[in-house]
Design an enzyme around this catalytic site. Structure first.
Site, mmCIF file in Angstrom:
data_model
loop_
_atom_site.group_PDB
_atom_site.id
_atom_site.type_symbol
_atom_site.label_atom_id
_atom_site.label_comp_id
_atom_site.label_asym_id
_atom_site.label_seq_id
_atom_site.Cartn_x
_atom_site.Cartn_y
_atom_site.Cartn_z
ATOM 1 N N SER A 1 1.463 -1.054 -0.167
ATOM 2 C CA SER A 1 0.032 0.314 -0.302
ATOM 3 C C SER A 1 0.898 1.367 0.378
ATOM 4 C CB SER A 1 -1.151 -0.474 0.808
ATOM 5 O OG SER A 1 -1.664 1.282 1.133
ATOM 6 N N HIS A 2 1.409 1.656 1.081
ATOM 7 C CA HIS A 2 1.157 3.137 1.480
ATOM 8 C C HIS A 2 3.020 3.338 1.439
ATOM 9 C CE1 HIS A 2 -1.153 1.977 4.266
ATOM 10 N NE2 HIS A 2 -0.199 2.821 5.253
ATOM 11 N N ASP B 1 -2.382 6.767 -2.948
ATOM 12 C CA ASP B 1 -1.047 5.423 -2.491
ATOM 13 C C ASP B 1 -0.496 5.011 -3.475
ATOM 14 O OD1 ASP B 1 -2.986 4.156 -2.581
ATOM 15 O OD2 ASP B 1 -2.680 3.222 -0.838
ATOM 16 N N ASP C 1 -1.334 1.985 -3.865
ATOM 17 C CA ASP C 1 -1.321 0.530 -4.940
ATOM 18 C C ASP C 1 -3.277 1.424 -5.304
ATOM 19 O OD1 ASP C 1 -2.543 0.932 -2.026
ATOM 20 O OD2 ASP C 1 -3.805 -1.254 -2.268
ATOM 21 N N ASP D 1 -5.971 3.254 -3.565
ATOM 22 C CA ASP D 1 -7.262 2.839 -2.639
ATOM 23 C C ASP D 1 -6.850 4.511 -1.988
ATOM 24 O OD1 ASP D 1 -4.912 1.446 -0.922
ATOM 25 O OD2 ASP D 1 -6.363 -0.059 -0.665
ATOM 26 N N ARG D 2 -6.384 4.703 -1.739
ATOM 27 C CA ARG D 2 -6.287 5.675 -0.974
ATOM 28 C C ARG D 2 -5.955 7.165 -2.039
ATOM 29 N NH1 ARG D 2 -2.597 5.733 4.503
ATOM 30 N NH2 ARG D 2 -3.543 3.621 5.318
ATOM 31 N N GLU E 1 -13.032 5.807 5.328
ATOM 32 C CA GLU E 1 -11.869 5.648 6.985
ATOM 33 C C GLU E 1 -11.415 7.119 6.895
ATOM 34 O OE1 GLU E 1 -10.352 2.141 7.687
ATOM 35 O OE2 GLU E 1 -9.899 1.151 6.544
ATOM 36 N N SER F 1 -8.411 7.288 7.074
ATOM 37 C CA SER F 1 -6.600 7.215 6.806
ATOM 38 C C SER F 1 -7.111 7.130 5.388
ATOM 39 C CB SER F 1 -6.385 6.130 6.687
ATOM 40 O OG SER F 1 -7.631 5.224 6.670
ATOM 41 N N LYS G 1 -11.657 0.336 -0.898
ATOM 42 C CA LYS G 1 -11.532 2.160 -1.242
ATOM 43 C C LYS G 1 -10.954 1.843 -2.797
ATOM 44 C CE LYS G 1 -8.253 2.392 1.859
ATOM 45 N NZ LYS G 1 -7.688 1.168 3.154
HETATM 46 C C1 G1P Z 1 -4.841 1.643 8.453
HETATM 47 C C2 G1P Z 1 -5.666 2.323 8.544
HETATM 48 C C3 G1P Z 1 -6.536 1.701 8.077
HETATM 49 C C4 G1P Z 1 -6.559 1.841 6.360
HETATM 50 C C5 G1P Z 1 -5.732 0.434 6.527
HETATM 51 C C6 G1P Z 1 -4.445 -0.411 5.440
HETATM 52 O O1 G1P Z 1 -4.318 0.383 9.019
HETATM 53 O O2 G1P Z 1 -5.594 3.129 9.490
HETATM 54 O O3 G1P Z 1 -8.048 3.412 8.418
HETATM 55 O O4 G1P Z 1 -8.033 0.924 6.471
HETATM 56 O O5 G1P Z 1 -4.796 1.224 6.938
HETATM 57 O O6 G1P Z 1 -5.195 0.874 4.009
HETATM 58 P P1 G1P Z 1 -3.223 0.553 10.596
HETATM 59 O O7 G1P Z 1 -2.351 0.202 10.184
HETATM 60 O O8 G1P Z 1 -4.330 1.928 11.276
HETATM 61 O O9 G1P Z 1 -3.871 -0.501 11.225
HETATM 62 ZN ZN ZN Z 2 -3.550 1.332 -0.606
#
Ligand code: G1P
Ligand code: ZN
Length: 563
Positions: free
Chosen positions: A119-120, A289, A291, A293-294, A377, A379, A390
């Site tokens: 992901s990010h 991000d 991948d 999704d954000r 969310e 985030s 997402k």
């Molecule tokens: C974090 C974000 C959460 C999101 C997840 C995946 O998880 O807080 O909202 O769904 O990344 O992108 P966390 O690191 O808090 O467990």
């Molecule tokens: Zn992501």
């Protein structure tokens, strides 16, 4: 003709492959230096697919282009073949965003999909890698399945692999391979963008969006793909198809190390976009991000749209999106730490609102049961039941739809919204890579304090503000669809005026612990709603730090990221 199934030799299985909030995430070096580490996890995923489903079944494979992705895809092909999977559909060069994988799984009625992403989190040889399994609905595997994967991963004694099977994933088209003891396996390489683009054409009014970004009096958009997977999607959909100026699309070539940056669309890591927007040349800015999704949405002069507000705005303007005109709005949802902005809209529009634990997987059941249309969310995650992840680009097209319809600026739309519904001031403090023991001790001690009988009713003050504790708990969620219970989802202190302080440990980090502190406070006084969130929330932040002793107990002087 390929030899197989072969056994991959003997080794002792790994005890540490428990999937987190979003799949297995580790440093790249963990995958590289531990023998058969990726193989162990990939076999564990495939072992969870019923043998009878493997031959007729189809698996979708794609990733965010990060370092080690191609090695992992090679292994997935070889292990899938040796386990009798009949059909793999893979994005060209392995590239496919997380929302696009979800879309393709649903479209092709696949058994599931494997997404290669962290992901990010940063990438490259010293960064992170991740493997995530999604099920037939297109959503992340629920806990029942990730637990099963974990159990298998701890006890595996062999895996099956066709080590000589090599597939060119750069050429679009179908290739068929003979595998001993099984029927032939088809590997299909597909365009990374097309199915997803086709889906968006059915959701939004592309003519209206075209007018907005390239017609007479068009607005100027600046989209930053942060060298993640969204680049090709932005180019094809927003630039080529909607006609937005190509020079408004930045960092659109996916890179194995994201150009050395954190591919995370927030005010800290997407500072390039923030600074560029401040110049006032662009009307709408967005970043994504790794991948895809954000998303982060900004207005002219860098006006920041808090993600908790973003989903509330989309909800309040949902009829601007043709998809929802067709499906109706079945319900709204947000994760527990996300601000209550969405609740205000739900209440005003008389819609059901669900409060789920952190992580997108909890929304999936509600969507499958026809109870949920739109969710988000804090985030930087926003999405709907068009898929089961997402969806960053979807969120930006949703905003564009609202801009096209209302003919106002991002800032005007946001301010109108606060005027109408009141404003939830929100902030999140992240303390990254904290010593795990210290973080765990801090949480344990805080929990003990919060669960002491005398805690509820206690008053805390800071500056001229005073708050009385009304509720103190560790959030637990009972899924309204299947009745499953998820406990320990975050320590929550709710004050008598509805303001909330929440503490959680991240489930997505790969080194040490990340402590997250969330503050949410509602204000409806028109004289105060345009204030600065950091200023407005300072008293509550101070109280949170005082109650938890966070800084002292983790040896930190401040957060690494503030949103
Ligand atoms: C974090 C974000 C959460 C999101 C997840 C995946 O998880 O807080 O909202 O769904 O990344 O992108 P966390 O690191 O808090 O467990
Ligand atoms: Zn992501």
């Amino acid at each position: 003709r390929w030899e197989g199934p072969n056994q991959g030799g003997t080794w002792s299985a790994y005890p540490d492959q428990k999937p987190g909030t979003s799949g297995l995430r580790k440093r790249v070096t963990v995958f590289q230096t531990n023998e058969h580490y990726a193989e162990n996890f990939i076999q564990s995923i495939i072992s969870c697919i019923e043998p009878a489903e493997r031959q007729p079944g189809l698996l979708v494979v794609g990733g965010d282009g990060r370092f080690f992705m191609k090695d992992a895809i090679k292994l997935i092909i070889q292990i899938a073949a040796a386990n009798g999977i009949g059909h793999l559909v893979i994005g060209q060069n392995g590239i496919m965003s997380t929302p696009a994988v979800s879309c393709v799984i649903r479209k092709l009625k696949a058994v599931g999909g494997i997404i290669l992403t962290a992901s990010h989190n940063p990438g490259g040889p010293t960064g992170d890698f991740g493997i995530k399994y999604n099920i037939a609905s297109g959503g992340p595997a629920p806990e029942g399945i990730t637990d099963k994967i974990f159990q298998i991963s701890k006890s595996l004694t062999e895996y099956h692999i066709c080590p000589d099977l090599k597939v060119d994933i750069s050429k679009i088209g179908k290739q068929t391979f003979e595998v001993d003891t099984f029927k032939p396996m088809t590997v299909e390489i597909v365009d990374s963008v097309e199915s997803y683009a086709e889906m968006l054409r059915g959701i939004f009014d592309f003519n209206a969006l075209k007018q907005l970004v390239s017609g007479a009096n068009h607005i100027k958009v600046r989209l930053d793909a942060m060298h993640g997977v969204v680049g090709p999607y932005v180019k094809k959909i927003v630039c080529e198809e909607l006609g937005a100026a190509a020079d408004g699309a930045f960092n659109c070539v996916p890179k194995e190390d994201f150009g050395g940056h954190h591919p995370d669309p927030n005010l800290t890591y997407a500072s390039d976009l923030v600074n560029a927007m401040k110049g006032g040349d662009y009307d709408l800015g967005a970043a994504f991000d790794g991948d895809g999704d954000r998303n982060m949405v900004l207005g002219k002069h860098g006006f920041f749209v808090n993600p908790s507000d973003s989903v509330a705005i989309i909800a309040a303007n949902i009829t601007c999106i043709p998809y929802f005109q067709k499906t109706g709005v079945k319900g709204l949802a947000r994760s527990m730490p996300t601000s209550g902005a969405l609740d205000n809209v739900a209440k005003a529009l008389k819609m059901n609102l669900y409060e789920t634990p952190t992580g997108w997987k909890f929304f999936g059941n509600l969507m499958d049961a026809g109870k949920l249309s739109l969710c988000g969310e804090e985030s930087f995650g926003t999405g709907s039941d068009h898929i089961r992840e997402k969806d960053g680009l979807w969120a930006v097209l949703a905003w564009m739809s609202i801009l096209a319809h209302r003919k106002q600026s991002v800032e005007e739309i946001m301010k109108d919204h606060w005027n109408k519904f009141g404003r939830n001031f929100f902030t999140r403090y992240d303390y990254e890579e904290v010593d795990s023991d210290k973080a765990n001790t801090m949480i344990k001690e805080l929990e003990a304090k919060m669960f002491d009988k005398s805690f509820v009713g206690q008053k805390f003050s800071s500056g001229d503000k005073s708050y009385e504790v009304a509720v103190s708990d560790n959030f637990a969620y009972t899924d309204p669809v299947d009745g499953s219970v998820s406990k320990n989802q975050g320590l929550r202190i709710v004050f008598s005026d509805g303001s909330r302080i929440i503490f959680r440990l991240s489930g997505t980090g790969s080194a040490g612990a990340t402590v997250r502190l969330y503050i949410d406070s509602y204000e409806k006084d028109p004289a105060k709603i345009y204030g600065d969130a950091q200023v407005m929330l300072k008293p509550l932040v101070e109280i949170a730090l005082k109650i938890s002793g966070l800084h002292e107990k983790t040896s930190r002087t401040g957060p690494t990221v503030i949103t």
